[in-house]
Scaffold this motif. Structure first.
Motif, short mmCIF file in Angstrom:
data_model
loop_
_atom_site.label_atom_id
_atom_site.label_comp_id
_atom_site.label_asym_id
_atom_site.label_seq_id
_atom_site.Cartn_x
_atom_site.Cartn_y
_atom_site.Cartn_z
N THR A 48 0.83 -1.20 0.00
CA THR A 48 0.00 0.00 0.00
C THR A 48 0.87 1.25 0.00
OG1 THR A 48 -1.83 1.10 1.14
CG2 THR A 48 -0.15 0.09 2.52
N THR A 49 0.29 2.33 -0.47
CA THR A 49 0.99 3.62 -0.46
C THR A 49 0.20 4.58 0.41
OG1 THR A 49 1.84 3.29 -2.70
CG2 THR A 49 1.80 5.54 -1.87
N ASN A 50 0.87 5.20 1.35
CA ASN A 50 0.22 6.24 2.17
C ASN A 50 0.62 7.61 1.65
OD1 ASN A 50 -0.47 4.08 3.84
ND2 ASN A 50 -0.15 5.27 5.71
N ASN A 51 -0.36 8.44 1.40
CA ASN A 51 -0.05 9.85 1.15
C ASN A 51 0.21 10.53 2.49
OD1 ASN A 51 -0.36 9.66 -1.61
ND2 ASN A 51 -2.55 10.13 -1.53
N VAL A 52 1.35 11.19 2.60
CA VAL A 52 1.75 11.83 3.85
C VAL A 52 1.91 13.32 3.60
CG1 VAL A 52 3.51 11.94 5.66
CG2 VAL A 52 3.03 9.75 4.52
N LEU A 53 1.17 14.13 4.34
CA LEU A 53 1.31 15.59 4.22
C LEU A 53 2.15 16.08 5.41
CD1 LEU A 53 0.63 18.18 2.66
CD2 LEU A 53 -1.40 18.42 4.15
N VAL A 54 3.31 16.62 5.09
CA VAL A 54 4.17 17.19 6.13
C VAL A 54 3.93 18.70 6.12
CG1 VAL A 54 6.53 17.51 6.95
CG2 VAL A 54 5.88 15.38 5.78
N ILE A 55 3.58 19.26 7.28
CA ILE A 55 3.25 20.69 7.34
C ILE A 55 4.27 21.41 8.22
CG2 ILE A 55 1.47 22.40 7.82
CD1 ILE A 55 -0.62 20.19 7.56
N PRO A 56 5.21 22.15 7.62
CA PRO A 56 6.11 22.97 8.43
C PRO A 56 5.34 24.22 8.87
CG PRO A 56 6.95 22.61 6.17
CD PRO A 56 5.49 22.30 6.18
N ILE A 57 5.13 24.37 10.17
CA ILE A 57 4.22 25.42 10.64
C ILE A 57 4.92 26.35 11.62
CG2 ILE A 57 3.25 23.93 12.47
CD1 ILE A 57 1.15 26.40 10.40
N LYS A 58 4.77 27.67 11.37
CA LYS A 58 5.31 28.67 12.29
C LYS A 58 4.18 29.55 12.81
CE LYS A 58 9.27 30.83 11.69
NZ LYS A 58 10.44 31.51 11.06
N VAL A 106 13.30 9.24 4.93
CA VAL A 106 12.13 8.66 5.62
C VAL A 106 11.38 7.70 4.69
CG1 VAL A 106 10.04 9.13 6.91
CG2 VAL A 106 11.98 10.71 7.08
N ALA A 107 10.98 8.21 3.50
CA ALA A 107 10.24 7.34 2.58
C ALA A 107 11.09 6.15 2.13
CB ALA A 107 9.74 8.15 1.39
N PRO A 108 12.39 6.36 1.79
CA PRO A 108 13.21 5.19 1.40
C PRO A 108 13.38 4.16 2.52
CG PRO A 108 14.19 7.20 0.56
CD PRO A 108 13.07 7.62 1.47
N LEU A 109 13.48 4.61 3.79
CA LEU A 109 13.59 3.65 4.89
C LEU A 109 12.36 2.75 4.95
CD1 LEU A 109 14.73 2.34 7.47
CD2 LEU A 109 13.75 4.23 8.77
N TYR A 110 11.17 3.37 4.84
CA TYR A 110 9.95 2.56 4.89
C TYR A 110 9.87 1.61 3.70
CZ TYR A 110 8.00 4.39 9.15
OH TYR A 110 7.79 4.66 10.48
N GLN A 111 10.25 2.11 2.54
CA GLN A 111 10.21 1.25 1.36
C GLN A 111 11.17 0.06 1.53
OE1 GLN A 111 10.80 3.25 -2.37
NE2 GLN A 111 10.51 1.38 -3.56
N GLU A 112 12.39 0.37 2.01
CA GLU A 112 13.40 -0.69 2.15
C GLU A 112 13.00 -1.71 3.21
OE1 GLU A 112 17.69 0.43 2.42
OE2 GLU A 112 17.61 -0.67 4.32
N GLN A 113 12.60 -1.23 4.39
CA GLN A 113 12.37 -2.18 5.48
C GLN A 113 11.07 -2.95 5.33
OE1 GLN A 113 12.08 -0.47 9.36
NE2 GLN A 113 10.69 1.16 8.75
N SER A 114 10.17 -2.44 4.47
CA SER A 114 8.91 -3.17 4.26
C SER A 114 8.98 -4.05 3.01
CB SER A 114 7.75 -2.18 4.13
OG SER A 114 7.86 -1.47 2.91
N PHE A 115 10.15 -4.12 2.38
CA PHE A 115 10.28 -4.84 1.10
C PHE A 115 9.21 -4.35 0.12
CE2 PHE A 115 11.71 -8.43 4.10
CZ PHE A 115 13.02 -8.00 4.09
N ASP A 116 9.07 -3.04 0.04
CA ASP A 116 8.13 -2.37 -0.90
C ASP A 116 6.66 -2.56 -0.51
OD1 ASP A 116 10.37 -1.62 -2.31
OD2 ASP A 116 10.15 -3.20 -3.82
N THR A 175 11.44 11.30 12.97
CA THR A 175 10.25 11.19 12.12
C THR A 175 9.93 9.73 11.78
OG1 THR A 175 11.73 11.75 10.28
CG2 THR A 175 10.37 13.49 11.17
N ALA A 176 10.97 8.90 11.54
CA ALA A 176 10.70 7.48 11.26
C ALA A 176 10.06 6.83 12.49
CB ALA A 176 11.99 6.76 10.90
N HIS A 177 10.49 7.26 13.67
CA HIS A 177 9.96 6.72 14.93
C HIS A 177 8.49 7.12 15.12
CE1 HIS A 177 10.54 5.70 19.32
NE2 HIS A 177 9.46 6.46 19.39
N GLU A 178 8.21 8.42 14.92
CA GLU A 178 6.83 8.87 15.15
C GLU A 178 5.89 8.25 14.12
OE1 GLU A 178 6.37 10.11 17.89
OE2 GLU A 178 8.39 10.79 18.40
#
Ligand SMILES: [Zn+2]
Length: 773
Positions: free
Chosen positions: A216-226, A249-259, A358-361
């Protein structure tokens, strides 16, 4: 343990405990239950006293038709404790009490209650000033710098508002996904709900917090907020955040989940720039909330402001499964990162955007808890651990849910997330078998892990790692052995862990980077008759590790224990000798004193050879005074079950001391200065000497410290208060942890009138065999 009142020391300890900003996360040992009831703490822990007002939390479960009352103590100072233990039946809401007990997480296990004032005749009705209705969710805050975590519940309101619940106890029936109505009053932080009543109206919807069963692919919205009060200068920029997420972050998830788990990351107004971005970003590209930083670290307000700003900039939030908020560091929060465990898949970085946070959260968003470590002196796990272990909630140095290193999640976690192919986790349930494990980083392999259920609270997961990809930062050429939740009882501070890595390398106590079981080494769980033996290791990305797993208790052994001298003296050498009888037994023996490992004797190896009776010795001079219970524990090996000796009662006496006293002038002139010197001989004596005249301490001569070094030390004091006549002078040494006290013989000090002109000749001191004159 009989009830007793709290000493001054325990009050002090408790004051210190209260000074801690937040109690550590309480135990959870079941990923479904998420929060286990706290277990009674060890009776060895000090008692504490806390005063406050009795309150209660009422949970009305409309699904099961049961109502449960939980007693809560509102301590002076505002902290809340769940009350458990004895003598609670008589407690009524509104009563003012002092309770004595032992804390465990946010609970107090009560041993005694002292009444201060009874409950009012008319029970005060809780006036609900706030009510929220919605779905229960769980968040976790990571105070990485302090090595601790904290969890809590948040109600995701039907009105779109998220409200954290302030609770001293998490009722067993209140679990993630349930629909509830919670009422109470607004807490001191201004946004949490201080809860008095919870009504459970519905069970979680089907599939709540389920994990993906197919890639599966998750769309992730990262919001830098001030915010309007954020610092003008930026410690980092949305460009850096974008680079971190896209290249790490995205490559770690792809690698460790075997895609199996892809992250399609959009950093708002950076990865893409809808038309609305221009009006809602700073020159540096941060989204501008147009409001001040929410007070008291109100993270749900941070999310609301970031969401509405991103919406105004042109993003449709419903297109994104995960939302990650990155804000400038806010000291009111303390944590580095915070995330929901599962739904609603939001996470926060407090001044941190780096992979290790971020990978942890995001891992929490994927329903993972932490990867911890178990330190058990003298052994990897087992009976000696009880009351004598320490759990580091983040102590696993090998994965992103552990101690900062952003490596692959471990096999148990990957399995939980359906990232390991069916059949690649082998379950060993009986007999002996050999398994060949491929590196957990290497895709397309047949076998990644072996799982062994030793007991309901001890499940082993064994895996092999190699420095491949995101795991390239460490070397681990052996089998990593972890236990998975639920953990062995008792465990009152296990943290919120999925797993705890075990130390297979006991020589480096408490170090886990070398935790793996290496080629040729054997690990024995004598308690459950499990043996692991690494028989082959091939390193590299195409490498493998072969492991023999055996279940079935080998024949029993006996361990007996003897002492070279009993009773002994403090500081003198004693040698404990353990004799292990079995079938050519090998492996370590651990010696403990009252459950605590004797320094240097945590893992004494039996000698090699074919003898069926072997000894391990523990020479020590570190046993303190008293009647001590010494125990030797043999760990066992492939041919021998472990065994534990009977307790040996070692009596350790304090050394005898002698005290003598001399005078600087005797006779002395009345009211002239005369000094007395006491000499104390013992075993490096410390502590005070008091000089008395006729049984009364001489002013200025009480509690005089010994000075000097070695086994003979002196204490001196002067007085000008001796009147004419005979004085009986005695020096008394109080003793210390190594020496008994002693009293000098009395000696007669004669004071003469200044005008007498007489010239006395006499002895000037006493060494305990003094001859008075
Ligand atoms: Zn965490």
């Amino acid at each position: 343990m009989p009830a007793r009142h709290c000493s001054a020391l325990c009050r002090l300890l408790f004051a210190l405990a209260l000074a801690m900003p937040v109690l550590p996360a309480a135990a959870h040992r079941d990923s479904d239950a998420m929060f286990g009831a706290p277990q009674p703490p060890s009776a060895a822990l000090p008692l504490v006293a806390v005063s406050g007002t009795v309150d209660e939390l009422i949970v009305d479960d409309r699904v099961t038709g049961t109502t449960t009352h939980y007693l809560v103590l509102r301590a002076e100072g505002g902290k809340k404790f769940a009350l458990d233990g004895t003598g609670l039946q008589a407690l009524a809401k509104g009563a003012k009490v002092e309770v004595i007990g032992r804390p465990a997480g946010a609970s107090l296990f009560v041993t005694d209650v002292r009444w201060v004032a009874p409950a009012p005749k008319t029970e005060p009705d809780s006036v609900a000033t706030a009510t929220v209705q919605g779905i229960v969710t769980v968040f976790h805050a990571d105070y990485f710098a302090e090595g601790r975590g904290e969890y809590g519940l948040v109600v995701q309101g039907d009105d779109g508002q998220a409200t954290p619940l302030s609770l001293a106890v998490v009722p067993e029936s209140v679990r993630a996904g349930k629909s509830v109505i919670a009422s109470g009053s607004i807490a001191a932080d201004g946004f949490s709900l201080d809860v008095n009543d919870i009504i459970i109206v519905a069970l979680p919807p089907p599939g709540f917090n389920g994990v993906a069963e197919a890639p599966t692919t998750n769309n992730v919205l990262v919001i830098p907020i001030k915010f309007t009060d954020s610092p003008a200068s930026d410690a980092f920029t949305p460009t850096t955040i974008d680079t971190e997420f896209q290249t790490k972050v995205a490559p770690l998830y792809q690698e460790q989940s075997f895609d199996a788990q892809l992250l399609n990351v959009t950093v708002a107004c950076k990865t893409t720039t809808p038309a609305g971005c221009a009006a809602h970003t700073s020159a540096g590209g941060w989204l501008l909330a147009g409001a001040a930083t929410p007070a008291n670290c109100n993270y749900t307000s941070v999310a609301s402001l970031a969401d509405s700003t991103a919406t105004a900039a042109g993003y449709t939030l419903s297109n994104y499964k995960n939302r990650f908020y990155v804000m400038p560091y806010n000291s009111a929060c303390g944590w580095a990162g915070l995330a929901y465990v599962g739904s609603p898949y939001q996470a926060w970085g407090n001044g941190y955007y780096q992979l290790w946070v971020t990978a942890h959260e995001l891992g929490h968003n994927f329903t993972l808890w932490h990867s911890g470590s178990l330190y058990c002196p003298g052994q990897s796990i087992g009976p000696n651990c009880v009351g004598n272990y320490s759990v580091n909630e983040y102590g696993d140095p090998f994965d992103a849910m552990g101690n900062i290193y952003p490596g692959h999640f471990n096999a148990m976690q990957k399995s939980k997330l359906n990232w390991l192919p069916a059949g690649s986790v082998k379950t060993h349930s009986s007999g002996t078998a050999s398994y060949t494990l491929s590196p957990i980083e290497s895709p397309g392999q047949a076998t990644y892990a072996v799982k062994i259920s030793a007991a309901s609270n001890r499940t082993y997961w064994i895996e092999y790692r190699q420095p491949i990809g995101f795991d390239s930062g460490f070397i681990s050429n052996g089998a990593q052995v972890r236990v998975a939740s639920p953990f062995e009882f008792p465990c009152t501070s296990c943290g919120s862990d999925d797993t705890q890595i075990l130390d297979m390398s006991l020589g480096t106590a408490g170090v886990f980077s070398d935790a793996a079981l290496l080629l040729g080494q054997t690990y024995i769980d004598g308690q459950y008759g499990i043996a692991l033996n690494v028989t082959n290791v091939v390193t590299g990305s195409a490498g493998s590790l072969t492991l023999s797993v055996a279940i079935g208790s080998p024949p029993p052994t006996t361990t007996t224990l003897a002492s070279s001298v009993n009773p002994s003296l403090v500081g003198s050498s004693v040698t404990f000798t353990a004799t292990v009888t079995g079938t050519a037994p090998t492996g370590p023996v651990a010696f403990t004193d009252g459950g605590t490992t004797i320094t240097g004797c945590g893992a004494v190896s039996l000698p090699a050879g074919s003898a069926n009776s072997k000894i391990a010795t523990c020479p020590t001079s570190a046993i303190p005074a008293g009647t001590r219970s010494i125990v030797a524990t043999y760990a066992g090996d492939l041919s021998n079950s472990g065994s534990i000796s009977a307790g040996l009662s070692q009596v350790v006496n304090k050394n005898l001391s002698t005290t003598g006293v001399v005078s600087s002038a005797n006779p002395s002139v009345a009211l002239a200065t005369v000094s007395f010197t006491a000499t104390v001989t013992g075993s490096g004596p410390t502590g005070p000497v008091t000089f008395a005249d006729g049984g009364t301490a001489i002013s200025g001569c009480a509690g005089v410290a010994l000075v000097g070094s070695g086994n003979s030390k002196t204490a001196t004091c002067s007085t000008a208060a001796l009147i004419a006549g005979a004085h009986s002078i005695v020096a008394t040494y109080s003793g210390d942890s190594s020496n008994n006290g002693s009293v000098s013989s009395s000696f007669a000090q004669l004071g003469i009138k200044a005008s007498s002109g007489m010239n006395f000749v006499g002895n000037t001191g006493s060494t305990g065999t003094n001859t008075p004159w």
